[in-house]
Design a protein around this motif. Structure first.
Motif, PDB file in Angstrom:
ATOM      1  N   SER A  14     -51.078 -79.163  32.464  1.00  0.00           N
ATOM      2  CA  SER A  14     -50.396 -77.888  32.286  1.00  0.00           C
ATOM      3  C   SER A  14     -50.819 -76.877  33.336  1.00  0.00           C
ATOM      4  O   SER A  14     -50.034 -76.018  33.748  1.00  0.00           O
ATOM      5  CB  SER A  14     -50.692 -77.331  30.891  1.00  0.00           C
ATOM      6  OG  SER A  14     -50.336 -78.250  29.886  1.00  0.00           O
ATOM      7  N   HIS A  15     -52.087 -76.978  33.761  1.00  0.00           N
ATOM      8  CA  HIS A  15     -52.565 -76.055  34.792  1.00  0.00           C
ATOM      9  C   HIS A  15     -53.719 -76.705  35.545  1.00  0.00           C
ATOM     10  O   HIS A  15     -54.572 -77.360  34.950  1.00  0.00           O
ATOM     11  CB  HIS A  15     -53.037 -74.742  34.172  1.00  0.00           C
ATOM     12  CG  HIS A  15     -53.503 -73.738  35.197  1.00  0.00           C
ATOM     13  ND1 HIS A  15     -52.623 -72.999  35.961  1.00  0.00           N
ATOM     14  CD2 HIS A  15     -54.749 -73.371  35.596  1.00  0.00           C
ATOM     15  CE1 HIS A  15     -53.303 -72.212  36.777  1.00  0.00           C
ATOM     16  NE2 HIS A  15     -54.588 -72.411  36.571  1.00  0.00           N
TER      17      HIS A  15
ATOM     18  N   PRO B 178     -58.373 -70.326  32.821  1.00  0.00           N
ATOM     19  CA  PRO B 178     -57.064 -69.926  33.347  1.00  0.00           C
ATOM     20  C   PRO B 178     -56.271 -69.104  32.327  1.00  0.00           C
ATOM     21  O   PRO B 178     -56.142 -69.490  31.163  1.00  0.00           O
ATOM     22  CB  PRO B 178     -56.383 -71.260  33.639  1.00  0.00           C
ATOM     23  CG  PRO B 178     -57.012 -72.212  32.670  1.00  0.00           C
ATOM     24  CD  PRO B 178     -58.433 -71.775  32.539  1.00  0.00           C
TER      25      PRO B 178
ATOM     26  N   GLU C   1     -53.160 -68.737  32.682  1.00  0.00           N
ATOM     27  CA  GLU C   1     -51.853 -69.398  32.616  1.00  0.00           C
ATOM     28  C   GLU C   1     -51.814 -70.488  31.544  1.00  0.00           C
ATOM     29  O   GLU C   1     -50.734 -70.933  31.155  1.00  0.00           O
ATOM     30  CB  GLU C   1     -51.505 -70.023  33.969  1.00  0.00           C
ATOM     31  CG  GLU C   1     -51.398 -69.040  35.114  1.00  0.00           C
ATOM     32  CD  GLU C   1     -52.746 -68.801  35.784  1.00  0.00           C
ATOM     33  OE1 GLU C   1     -52.760 -68.204  36.879  1.00  0.00           O
ATOM     34  OE2 GLU C   1     -53.788 -69.205  35.205  1.00  0.00           O
ATOM     35  N   CYS C   2     -52.976 -70.930  31.092  1.00  0.00           N
ATOM     36  CA  CYS C   2     -53.031 -72.015  30.103  1.00  0.00           C
ATOM     37  C   CYS C   2     -54.220 -71.735  29.190  1.00  0.00           C
ATOM     38  O   CYS C   2     -55.331 -72.219  29.410  1.00  0.00           O
ATOM     39  CB  CYS C   2     -53.177 -73.373  30.794  1.00  0.00           C
ATOM     40  SG  CYS C   2     -53.228 -74.789  29.673  1.00  0.00           S
TER      41      CYS C   2
END
Length: 649
Positions: A70-71, A95, A97-98
């Motif tokens: 996912s990241h 992160p 983002e995830c």
């Protein structure tokens, strides 16, 4: 069989036989030069393949192998040149983002080097907690590269924290002889909760049992809620739900306690809530350097009083005079023959752990052979078992919570029995905490740790003779812990058998080493009020090792011809059984290698090396087998079977 006579490098065989014929008429006492040793690979280009080569370690693939993360979080990109005594540090932030929770997190280490360089040991720590112990490949003139991926999901409680320090220790030297700087890239791969089921999150199909594999002991209704995404606060029926943590699903709180229907395995299968590093301060890397048996290192710790489970994870690697500890004869052998080598103390080694000077367990290390060991040409491009991902060893400390939870500080000490200089050792203390109670109660029931039984026999006539070592021990510890889930007793039984034989023949020119290590660990946890509620974990391992080396003077001045054969492997069988559930796995990983080298001052001038490796792995969700044959830098065969062909696998 992979031996000298079966090498595919047939043009070099006449040269080898010429060496043998010439040296037969010039017998020379070689003292300890026929012992396994460490070499620098400097084979000139006429003997090498002219292309950039990927090196790799054969191991069971991670469950995430067929998935797109996912990241990807890049952490470090650095060229290690003259870095002796200088660890490299970078900041770590999870992160955005995830966000956690993640199904899986993988640490990725990439390396590349060309020219002439020794193999180097590498440690990676996050806030003092070791995540990976690895070693580098020895390069060719045209260069090599490699990749190591390790599942680090069990460090989740640490990975979710912000503003931490990631430390990488790789002591390298670049000069007129050692020309290779080592390029390193370190990243974290995060696999979100949806990555195996939602193509939008980067799924590639992969293993349809991926979720079940990672959450194998979670209640079915909890699985369903996680798949729905309720833990991430997704919108359902137009209403945004409150974000929940996995613990909220897994605990089923009722009036500050667990529901009677909740299962012990829910607590015991998830990552620890707290990890305390048992390591150095990081000035010279976070490992402890052990130079002899009395050189015991310690760390003062204080265990939270709501801890209901504790496991210590040991990282260890052998170097210097103990890099080939399994081939070390007794010190009397060197004294008898007036040799100056410091590779004595016999062949038995163990890492021992004490708490406030009380023995609490030991680990018996797998004999990892680095890429410069015995014959560097054996390990290109297939490196030795464990060379890129050195194994770790877990000791259950839950039975000792009775005195660890007294609110005082305690000293955890690490040492190596019969150690020579030197060993790099440190550990991580994994702790599981009760989310509902500030303190829990615990007590000891049984402590049985008899003295280590070691039997040594040696008979030498100058440089020839034989020595044998046998060792064994069986320990039993048990204790109880009363916390939110109930009152549980944990009983730990550990047993090992060690056998080693070293024989010298032909004035010490021929050496044969045979070793076998067997271990058995059983951890049983039982509800003291419900005797049918029991979890039993069993692990059996065997490490067979055989080495044969014949060394004679070479054709050129001060050179030696060594014919080398190595057989190394690991066999393990593990199982976890609970009421109405049982999981098991088996692993067989063996290498058979053979070749020859001509060397001067531990520098390989010419030679060949071939390795045949056979890996088989099986658990409830996967069957995997791989057969690989390599010969002096080339892959001759690589057969992968990612499924079970028969039920008798």
């Amino acid at each position: 069989m992979n031996s000298l006579l079966h090498s595919s490098s047939s043009p070099l065989l006449p040269l080898l036989f010429l060496f043998i014929l010439l040296t037969l008429s010039h017998p020379t006492t070689l003292s300890s030069s026929s012992l396994p040793d460490h070499f620098i690979n400097a084979v000139p280009s006429p003997f090498r393949h002219d292309f950039y080569t990927e090196y790799f370690e054969i191991a069971p693939p991670l469950p995430t192998q067929s998935l797109i993360p996912s990241h990807t979080l890049p952490l470090l990109k650095y060229d290690f040149k003259n870095t002796t005594g200088f660890p490299v540090t970078v900041p770590y932030w999870p992160p955005i983002e995830c966000l956690s929770p993640w199904l899986s997190v993988v640490l990725q280490f990439r390396g590349a080097v060309k020219g002439v360089q020794d193999d180097r040991i590498v440690g990676i720590w996050l806030e003092g907690v070791e995540l990976l112990r690895t070693s580098t490949a020895q390069p060719t003139e045209t260069g090599v590269y490699w990749k190591v991926e390790k599942d680090v999901t069990k460090y989740n409680s640490l990975l979710t924290r912000s503003n931490l320090t990631l430390t990488v220790m790789l002591e390298n030297t670049v000069n007129q002889f050692f020309t290779g700087f080592i390029h390193v890239e370190v990243s974290m791969l995060f696999y979100g909760l949806w990555s195996s089921t939602n193509p939008a999150q980067g799924a590639t199909g992969g293993d349809s049992k991926f979720n079940r594999k990672l959450m194998n002991f979670v209640d079915e209704d909890v699985k369903l809620e996680l798949v729905k995404g309720e833990d991430k606060g997704v919108v359902s029926d137009g209403v945004e739900k409150e974000k929940k943590k996995p613990e909220e699903f897994l605990s089923k709180q009722r009036n500050g306690k667990l529901e009677s229907g909740s299962k012990l395995e829910i607590f015991y299968d998830r990552p620890a809530d707290l990890i305390i590093p048992i390591s150095d301060d990081g000035g010279m890397g976070c490992w402890f350097k052990i130079v002899n048996e009395s050189n015991v290192h310690s760390k003062e710790i204080q265990v939270p009083q709501n801890t209901y489970k504790a496991v210590i994870e040991i990282y260890v690697s052998a170097h210097g005079d103990d890099e080939f500890w399994y081939s070390n004869p007794p010190t009397s052998y060197f004294e008898l023959n007036n040799l100056t080598s410091k590779r004595g103390n016999g062949a038995f080694r163990q890492v021992f752990v004490t708490i406030d000077d009380l023995f609490v367990g030991s680990a018996h290390p797998f004999p990892v052979i680095y890429s410069g060991g015995i014959n560097p040409l054996l390990w290109e491009p297939i490196v030795g078992i464990g060379a890129f991902d050195l194994p770790t060893y877990d000791l259950e400390l839950t039975p000792f919570l009775g005195f660890l939870l007294d609110g005082s500080t305690h000293f955890i000490r690490l040492g190596v029995t019969d150690a020579n200089s030197y060993w790099l050792v440190n550990a991580n203390l994994h702790l599981w905490l009760d989310p509902f109670l500030p303190t829990v109660t615990a007590g000891s029931i049984r402590y049985r740790a008899p003295d280590l039984r070691v039997k040594r026999e040696a008979e030498f006539k100058l440089l020839d003779g034989k020595c044998e070592v046998e060792a064994e021990r069986k320990t039993q510890f048990s204790g109880w812990v009363s916390y939110s889930a109930g009152n549980y007793t944990t009983q730990v039984e550990y047993e090992f058998e060690f056998e080693n034989s070293i024989e010298f023949r032909n004035q010490g020119q021929n050496t044969e080493v045979e070793q076998n290590i067997k271990t058995r660990t059983e951890v049983q946890t039982e509800d003291r009020n419900k005797h049918h509620s029991r979890t039993t974990s069993r692990i059996k391992t065997r490490y067979p090792l055989r080495i044969r080396i014949s060394t004679t003077p070479g054709l050129a001045f001060q050179t030696f011809l060594s014919i080398t054969n190595v057989s190394n492997g690991i066999e393990s069988r593990s199982s976890v059984s609970q009421p109405h559930k049982r999981m098991s796995s088996t692993l067989s990983n063996s290498q058979v290698s053979g070749g020859w080298i001509v060397s001067r001052d531990h520098i390989v001038l010419s030679g060949t090396g071939n390795t045949h490796q056979n890996l088989r792995y099986r658990d409830e969700n996967r069957c995997y087998s791989q057969i690989v044959v390599g010969d002096t830098g080339l892959i001759l065969e690589n057969v992968v079977i990612p499924f079970c062909a028969t039920n008798s696998y």
